[in-house]
Design a protein around this motif. Sequence first.
Motif, PDB file in Angstrom:
ATOM      1  N   ASN A   1       0.767  -1.183  -0.041  1.00  0.00           N
ATOM      2  CA  ASN A   1       0.032  -0.008  -0.015  1.00  0.00           C
ATOM      3  C   ASN A   1       0.860   1.363  -0.091  1.00  0.00           C
ATOM      4  OD1 ASN A   1      -3.018  -0.726   0.311  1.00  0.00           O
ATOM      5  ND2 ASN A   1      -1.844  -2.043   1.697  1.00  0.00           N
ATOM      6  N   ASN A   2       2.262   1.147  -0.176  1.00  0.00           N
ATOM      7  CA  ASN A   2       3.172   2.323  -0.421  1.00  0.00           C
ATOM      8  C   ASN A   2       3.017   3.075   0.922  1.00  0.00           C
ATOM      9  OD1 ASN A   2       3.974   1.544  -3.165  1.00  0.00           O
ATOM     10  ND2 ASN A   2       2.062   2.329  -3.533  1.00  0.00           N
ATOM     11  N   LEU A   3       3.091   2.467   2.265  1.00  0.00           N
ATOM     12  CA  LEU A   3       2.873   3.113   3.350  1.00  0.00           C
ATOM     13  C   LEU A   3       4.345   3.149   3.963  1.00  0.00           C
ATOM     14  CD1 LEU A   3      -0.669   1.928   4.398  1.00  0.00           C
ATOM     15  CD2 LEU A   3       0.195   4.318   3.441  1.00  0.00           C
ATOM     16  N   VAL A   4       5.216   2.506   3.565  1.00  0.00           N
ATOM     17  CA  VAL A   4       6.592   2.382   4.147  1.00  0.00           C
ATOM     18  C   VAL A   4       7.131   3.916   4.152  1.00  0.00           C
ATOM     19  CG1 VAL A   4       8.913   1.520   4.362  1.00  0.00           C
ATOM     20  CG2 VAL A   4       7.056   0.010   3.495  1.00  0.00           C
ATOM     21  N   PRO A   5       7.562   4.218   5.199  1.00  0.00           N
ATOM     22  CA  PRO A   5       8.403   5.921   5.155  1.00  0.00           C
ATOM     23  C   PRO A   5       9.479   5.706   4.269  1.00  0.00           C
ATOM     24  CG  PRO A   5       7.966   5.103   7.400  1.00  0.00           C
ATOM     25  CD  PRO A   5       7.484   3.918   6.682  1.00  0.00           C
ATOM     26  N   GLU A   6       9.461   6.684   3.271  1.00  0.00           N
ATOM     27  CA  GLU A   6      10.416   6.679   2.108  1.00  0.00           C
ATOM     28  C   GLU A   6      11.933   6.844   2.537  1.00  0.00           C
ATOM     29  OE1 GLU A   6      11.734  10.372  -0.695  1.00  0.00           O
ATOM     30  OE2 GLU A   6       9.594  10.001  -0.593  1.00  0.00           O
ATOM     31  N   ASN A   7      12.154   7.269   3.547  1.00  0.00           N
ATOM     32  CA  ASN A   7      13.764   7.018   4.147  1.00  0.00           C
ATOM     33  C   ASN A   7      13.869   5.868   5.181  1.00  0.00           C
ATOM     34  OD1 ASN A   7      12.288   8.694   5.765  1.00  0.00           O
ATOM     35  ND2 ASN A   7      14.051   9.920   6.535  1.00  0.00           N
TER      36      ASN A   7
ATOM     37  N   ASN B   1      12.593  -3.927   0.355  1.00  0.00           N
ATOM     38  CA  ASN B   1      12.740  -2.388   0.167  1.00  0.00           C
ATOM     39  C   ASN B   1      13.234  -1.704   1.511  1.00  0.00           C
ATOM     40  OD1 ASN B   1      10.317  -3.023   1.637  1.00  0.00           O
ATOM     41  ND2 ASN B   1       9.196  -1.556   1.079  1.00  0.00           N
ATOM     42  N   VAL B   2      13.209  -2.461   2.678  1.00  0.00           N
ATOM     43  CA  VAL B   2      14.096  -2.359   3.594  1.00  0.00           C
ATOM     44  C   VAL B   2      14.821  -3.256   4.259  1.00  0.00           C
ATOM     45  CG1 VAL B   2      12.551  -0.411   4.552  1.00  0.00           C
ATOM     46  CG2 VAL B   2      12.407  -2.585   5.540  1.00  0.00           C
TER      47      VAL B   2
END
Length: 148
Positions: free
Chosen positions: A71-77, A130-131
């Motif tokens: 859901n593209n909710l992982v913080p960008e940084n 992604n992380v």
Amino acid sequence: MERIGVTGQMHGIVYLDAEGTAISPLYTWQDERGNLKLESGKTSCEEIFEKTGYTVSTGFGLTTHYFNTVNNLVPENAVSFVSIMDYIPLKLTGNTSFITHTSDAASFGIYNLKENAFDVDAVKKLGMDNVALPEVTAENKIIGYATV
């Protein structure tokens, strides 16, 4: 030499930036979003099982991370995540090594108990690379010294 031990609730995660600062709320074991239907019509728990064979529950750290990822909710940084009881010592010591004990890592889900490690291949299948996953240790170890 004095020591402190830290304990807390398992399953939950908090995302961290490269400096080890929390950049998200603490998602606890009570996070129910893993039971919400995704675009596929299935829940996060169902998709994780279908793609990896791992049974997870809503509120498990990697169930929450999967929901956040799709859901593209992982913080960008965000560079990693840890449990709240991992985060407190990081802040007390100024450490930026993201480490968790096996007992907490296993509670995140998608964990191979025989290997005593996250199933990295399963995590990649889910697109959750992604992380970085936190480092896992079975030892009770000193992670740093208080900087205050």
